[in-house]
Structure formats: C-alpha cells, structure tokens
Motif scaffolding. Structure first.
Motif, short mmCIF file in Angstrom:
data_model
loop_
_atom_site.label_atom_id
_atom_site.label_comp_id
_atom_site.label_asym_id
_atom_site.label_seq_id
_atom_site.Cartn_x
_atom_site.Cartn_y
_atom_site.Cartn_z
N ASP A 21 1.10 -1.17 -0.22
CA ASP A 21 0.10 -0.12 0.04
C ASP A 21 0.84 0.69 0.02
O ASP A 21 0.38 2.05 0.20
CB ASP A 21 -0.74 0.35 1.02
N GLY A 99 1.18 2.28 -10.38
CA GLY A 99 0.72 2.70 -11.21
C GLY A 99 0.48 4.35 -12.17
O GLY A 99 -0.82 4.39 -12.43
N ARG A 198 -11.94 2.56 -10.63
CA ARG A 198 -12.09 1.81 -8.77
C ARG A 198 -10.95 2.59 -8.36
O ARG A 198 -11.02 3.04 -7.13
CB ARG A 198 -12.38 0.74 -9.14
N ALA A 199 -9.36 2.08 -9.09
CA ALA A 199 -8.29 2.46 -8.59
C ALA A 199 -8.39 4.66 -8.21
O ALA A 199 -7.55 4.89 -7.83
CB ALA A 199 -6.76 1.76 -9.62
N PRO A 203 -10.92 4.00 -4.62
CA PRO A 203 -9.78 2.52 -4.20
C PRO A 203 -11.45 2.13 -2.72
O PRO A 203 -10.73 0.66 -2.94
CB PRO A 203 -8.85 3.22 -3.33
N MET A 374 -3.00 -1.37 -13.76
CA MET A 374 -3.53 -2.30 -12.60
C MET A 374 -3.90 -3.68 -13.09
O MET A 374 -3.74 -4.35 -12.35
CB MET A 374 -5.23 -1.65 -12.13
N GLU A 378 -1.22 -5.99 -10.79
CA GLU A 378 -1.96 -7.13 -9.42
C GLU A 378 -1.41 -8.58 -9.57
O GLU A 378 -1.66 -9.47 -9.08
CB GLU A 378 -3.43 -7.27 -10.19
#
Length: 392
Positions: A21, A99, A198-199, A203, A374, A378
């Motif tokens: 994070d 990102g 969403r990112a 989030p 993303m 991931e």
C-alpha cells in the motif's frame, strides 16, 4: 545470487502484501501487525530489499544520524506496460508499480487491421517508450491489455469479437511473449475501465459498475472487490438487453430492440437524422449538445433513460454503491446521467438507491489504460508471482 535457504518464501510474499500500500512501516510495526518475531521480520525485509521491491524511507523525526528504519514499496523497482486498444485508437503507457504513468503514446489505430499488425505496433512503441526512459526491457514485470471485444481471460484469447476480424481465438499472450518474454494479461476494454475508475476515484469501494457509452454500450462489474467476468467473459454485456422503447429496432447483433440500437452514439445520431438534424456520428451528437441544440440534448437525455431502464435491473441484481458512466458519449455526461438517474432513482427500491452514487467517470479517457496497468500490477505483485521471484 540465490536466496538464503533459511528464509520462508511464502512468508516473504505475505510480508510484501502488507507493504504494497506504500505506507512506510518500521520493523517493529511489521512485527506487531503480523505477530512475527523481530528477527524473522528483519530477514524478510532484507530479502525484499535485495529484490529491490521495498526501499528504506527516512523517518520524519530525526534519529540523530541513525540509518532510516522505515520501509515501503519501491514503485520504480519494476515497470509495467499498459495498452488500451480501441476500435480506431490506441494508447500505450509505461507505469511504475504504483500505477503512475511515466511515459505514454497515443495515436489512431484501426483494430480491424488484425492482430499481427496491431501487436507489432504495440511492441515497436513499447521499445520506443522504454528507450525514452532509459530502462531495459528486462525491467518490465508484466503487460496489461484491453481490447474492444469479449476475452477468455484464462487464455487471453478474444472470443468472437464482432468488430475485430482475424482476432477470434488468436493467442495474444503467446504471440507477444515470442518477442517480449513477460506475462501478458488481456481483458475486455470495459472491464479494465472499471478497474481504472476504481483505482482513481473509488479505491475503497467493493461494489461498482462502470458503464461505457460510445459506439457500443457495455458494463464492467466489480462485486465484493473483484471483477466479475462470468462464465464466457461477457458479464456486463448490457448493450444487448432488450428495452421496451426499442420494439422493432434492428441491432447489428441480429436481434431487435437492444439497448445499443437505441442509446449508443450512432443510434442517437440516427434518431436525430430522422428528425432532420444533421448528425452522422456520436461525435456530431456531442458537438450539437455542446452548442446547445435542444433536439440533441433531449435525444441524449432519452438515451440516458433507456440506459437507466436496464440499470434498474442491474441495481436489483448486483446492488452497487457506485455506477460510473464513461466512454465517448460521457462528454455530455450531465444530460446522459440526468436521464439515467431519473429512471433508476424512480424505479429502484429505496433501500438499493439510498447510498447509490450515479456519476460521471473521474478517470475519463484514462480509465482503460490505468485499468490495464492495474491488471498487470496485480499479476506482477501477486503472492504467486512474488513467491516464484523469491525462490529464483
């Protein structure tokens, strides 16, 4: 240099998932949150630093010259390549592990040229971007790619894509890996737009729908924090749901009355031409609305109502907390969204809409390329991939 055989491989991966994070933590904080001994944490931190995946962070309070003892994700350790391949336009970006876009190229490109010409374009421009950054291809951790058609996600192969001649069952990852040997993740463009939205804007949201309104209409569905692709990769294909107002209107899919035949950019333009208003495409509709043409504004609002009719069912079925509207027609989003809200908020049960936000996409034209990033990140930072990296 091989790893110390006393280090627990999966344990190193688990520790990294905590540090992904980007929040700096001390060894003591990591020990407390994991319940592991300080010596174990120290060994795993050292291994992650050896791989370059985490980096020491200077503490905000001076420690009298002592070396920094906080650690966080090192976003620049590796790069990912993100590709948004649209029907007639393509965007390629290199991002870091957080990102953030650090190099980008965009130009018109016709997807119907076929897979080899399009993917050759991708490889050539990827090499140019990396050269511009002064980074070798070996720094690439993964490639994420969005294409305008259904995708079998497990293989990365397009499946019967209607506007992509020559792409059906083409082994996209296999072909790319012959030239650039890194993992290649391929998904439908609307799915990756949902990930990108969403990112950027939501989030912490577990339940989100991204609706793309352009030449076609489709939705990306995130439920329980995960993208829902369905059995054949066509979850969210709302453009071919029948709507009452469309009775008898033919759709290119072979059916009649589809949402896409009523509310897509070309469909709105066709409806305006029938009223004597010159509009050949969705772009013409956008221009008319921006110039204040009342007929165009009303046609866009009606398209919003038609989309809202289908989304009302989706709200009952999926119960999202956010519906984001994107795609080229979202450039007149306030009128489109007004129509969507008018129907959804009126017809859905109050409990489903009490905390439902229906909004214009915040990521806008960047949603797809950010979502492709993303997808790649991931995979690149997943426990499975990292375990293999640590074991190497």
């Amino acid at each position: 240099m091989s790893m110390d055989p006393t280090i627990n491989v999966s344990g190193v991966s688990q520790l990294f998932q905590l540090l992904r994070d980007g929040v700096p933590r001390t060894r003591a904080e990591l020990a407390k949150s994991t319940g592991l001994a300080r010596s174990t944490i120290a060994a795993r931190v050292d291994e992650l630093m050896r791989l370059g995946l985490i980096t020491p962070i200077a503490e905000t309070v001076s420690t009298g010259g002592r070396p920094p003892s906080q650690f966080a994700l090192n976003p620049s350790a590796r790069l990912v390549l993100a590709a948004d391949l649209g029907a007639s336009h393509a965007t390629l970006a290199v991002t870091d592990l957080a990102g953030s876009v650090i190099a980008e190229h965009s130009e018109p490109l016709d997807i119907s040229l076929g897979p080899v010409p399009v993917l050759t374009w991708l490889l050539e421009h990827a090499a140019e971007l990396l050269e511009r950054l002064g980074r070798p291809a070996s720094d690439l951790a993964a490639i994420g790619m969005g294409i305008p058609g259904p995708v079998e996600h497990s293989t990365g192969q397009p499946v019967n894509p209607p506007i992509m001649p020559g792409w059906d069952r083409f082994d996209v990852p296999g072909w790319v890996r012959q030239h650039l040997d890194v993992p290649v993740l391929v998904d439908n463009d609307v799915n990756i737009m949902a990930l990108g939205e969403r990112a950027v804007a939501w989030p912490g949201v577990e339940h989100l729908m991204f609706v793309k309104v352009a030449t076609g209409i489709g939705a990306g569905v995130i439920s329980g924090g995960s993208l829902q692709r369905g059995a054949q990769g066509i979850a969210g294909d709302i453009g071919h749901v029948q709507v009452a107002r469309g009775a008898g209107v033919p759709c290119h899919c072979g059916n009649k009355g589809c949402l896409e035949a009523l509310a897509s950019g070309p469909a709105i333009a066709r409806a305006l031409r029938a009223q004597g208003v010159p509009a050949e495409s969705g772009n013409d509709v956008v221009d008319l609305v921006k110039r204040g043409n009342i007929d165009a504004i009303q046609a866009v609002r009606q398209a919003g109502r038609d989309i809202g009719e289908v989304l009302t069912t989706c709200v009952s079925l999926v119960n999202p907390s956010v519906i984001a509207i994107g795609g080229s027609m979202a450039r007149v989003g306030e009128h489109l969204i007004a129509g969507v809200r008018e129907v959804v908020y009126t017809r859905s049960i109050p409990l489903a809409t009490e905390h439902l936000a229906i909004v214009q996409s915040a990521a806008a034209q960047n949603a797809a390329v950010l979502g492709a990033s993303m997808l790649a990140i991931e995979h690149a930072l997943s426990p499975e991939t990292l375990t293999a990296l640590v074991s190497a």
